[in-house]
Motif scaffolding. Structure first.
Motif, short mmCIF file in Angstrom:
data_model
loop_
_atom_site.label_atom_id
_atom_site.label_comp_id
_atom_site.label_asym_id
_atom_site.label_seq_id
_atom_site.Cartn_x
_atom_site.Cartn_y
_atom_site.Cartn_z
N GLY A 112 11.80 -65.49 24.43
CA GLY A 112 13.11 -65.31 23.82
C GLY A 112 13.14 -65.74 22.37
N ASP A 113 12.06 -66.35 21.90
CA ASP A 113 11.96 -66.74 20.50
C ASP A 113 11.74 -65.50 19.63
OD1 ASP A 113 11.99 -69.32 21.47
OD2 ASP A 113 9.89 -69.72 21.05
N PHE A 114 12.05 -65.64 18.37
CA PHE A 114 11.75 -64.62 17.38
C PHE A 114 10.55 -65.12 16.60
CE2 PHE A 114 16.22 -64.60 18.34
CZ PHE A 114 16.47 -63.27 18.61
N ARG A 115 9.46 -64.39 16.63
CA ARG A 115 8.22 -64.81 15.98
C ARG A 115 7.76 -63.68 15.06
NH1 ARG A 115 5.59 -68.93 19.05
NH2 ARG A 115 6.86 -69.48 20.84
N VAL A 116 7.59 -64.02 13.79
CA VAL A 116 7.12 -63.03 12.83
C VAL A 116 6.02 -63.65 11.96
CG1 VAL A 116 9.25 -61.67 12.78
CG2 VAL A 116 8.97 -63.58 11.18
N LEU A 117 5.16 -62.80 11.43
CA LEU A 117 4.06 -63.24 10.61
C LEU A 117 3.98 -62.37 9.36
CD1 LEU A 117 1.44 -64.98 10.24
CD2 LEU A 117 0.24 -63.15 11.50
N GLY A 118 3.88 -63.02 8.20
CA GLY A 118 3.70 -62.32 6.94
C GLY A 118 2.63 -63.02 6.13
N SER A 119 2.47 -62.58 4.88
CA SER A 119 1.51 -63.24 4.01
C SER A 119 1.99 -63.17 2.58
CB SER A 119 0.13 -62.61 4.15
OG SER A 119 0.12 -61.30 3.63
N TYR A 120 1.44 -64.05 1.76
CA TYR A 120 1.80 -64.10 0.34
C TYR A 120 0.55 -64.46 -0.46
CZ TYR A 120 1.93 -69.17 0.96
OH TYR A 120 1.60 -70.47 1.23
N GLY A 121 0.57 -64.10 -1.72
CA GLY A 121 -0.55 -64.43 -2.60
C GLY A 121 -0.37 -65.80 -3.22
N ASP A 122 -1.49 -66.47 -3.49
CA ASP A 122 -1.43 -67.81 -4.08
C ASP A 122 -1.59 -67.79 -5.60
OD1 ASP A 122 -4.12 -67.31 -4.46
OD2 ASP A 122 -4.83 -69.04 -3.33
N GLY A 123 -1.61 -66.59 -6.20
CA GLY A 123 -1.76 -66.49 -7.64
C GLY A 123 -3.21 -66.54 -8.10
N GLU A 124 -4.12 -66.78 -7.14
CA GLU A 124 -5.54 -66.86 -7.47
C GLU A 124 -6.36 -65.83 -6.69
OE1 GLU A 124 -6.84 -70.90 -7.03
OE2 GLU A 124 -5.20 -71.66 -8.24
N GLY A 125 -5.65 -64.82 -6.16
CA GLY A 125 -6.34 -63.74 -5.45
C GLY A 125 -6.51 -63.95 -3.96
N HIS A 126 -5.98 -65.02 -3.40
CA HIS A 126 -6.09 -65.29 -1.97
C HIS A 126 -4.77 -64.97 -1.28
CE1 HIS A 126 -8.96 -68.11 -3.93
NE2 HIS A 126 -9.77 -67.53 -3.06
N ARG A 127 -4.84 -64.53 -0.04
CA ARG A 127 -3.66 -64.32 0.78
C ARG A 127 -3.52 -65.47 1.76
NH1 ARG A 127 -0.21 -61.15 -1.39
NH2 ARG A 127 0.83 -60.92 0.60
N TRP A 128 -2.33 -66.03 1.83
CA TRP A 128 -2.01 -67.07 2.79
C TRP A 128 -1.05 -66.48 3.81
CZ3 TRP A 128 -1.78 -72.79 1.45
CH2 TRP A 128 -2.73 -73.13 0.49
#
Length: 171
Positions: A112-128
């Protein structure tokens, strides 16, 4: 496989019905961690969650502080019926700068939880990675937990907001 309609999803057990359970005015506490097990801040917050576009989405607007400085944010959460998954778009004055974080999650969660996953850049070319879990333990409580996922390190609890429903004005 039969497609579910919005009206069916808004019925008692549907995803849109569960979204509507979050609607209201909320107040609580937000905790922030920049490092594992090292609390960086704990401060009061408040938010409002409302339905949008005939109950297709909920919009959460919130305000608080982080280390004494004001922050605010907004996210839109919806259940995409054709794809059977949750979708979220999130912006705020601290984490996202001028970007929008888009996240997706499996609507099939039995918790019943809402679970989502995304990503963002750290400004140094890596995705977190950034995972968000919204839990509704009761009609007057809402817990929103965010996990940061640095490359090669794994998931770290980053932000937790524990909300309680504001009492409705009498009169």
């Amino acid at each position: 496989m039969t497609k579910i309609t919005l009206e069916e999803s808004q019925a008692e057990r549907g995803a849109h019905h569960r979204l509507a359970l979050m609607v209201g005015d909320w107040e609580g506490t937000t905790k922030v961690w920049f490092r594992p097990d090292e609390l960086a801040d704990e401060s009061p917050c408040h938010g409002t969650i409302r339905l949008a576009l005939g109950g297709r989405f909920v919009i959460h607007e919130y305000e608080g502080t982080l280390q004494g400085k004001p922050i605010s944010g907004l996210y839109i959460l919806g259940a995409h019926l054709d794809e059977a998954r949750y979708q979220q778009a999130w912006i705020d004055t601290f984490h996202m700068g001028t970007g929008i974080l888009f996240s997706l999650g499996d609507e099939g969660s039995t918790s019943g939880d809402f679970r989502v996953l995304g990503s963002y850049g750290d400004g140094e070319g890596h995705r977190w990675g950034w995972r968000t879990v919204v839990t509704i333990p009761g009609s007057d409580q809402l817990i929103i937990t965010h996990y940061n996922i640095p490359p090669e390190i794994g998931e770290i609890k980053a932000v937790e907001t524990v909300y309680h429903r504001r009492p409705r004005p009498q009169g």
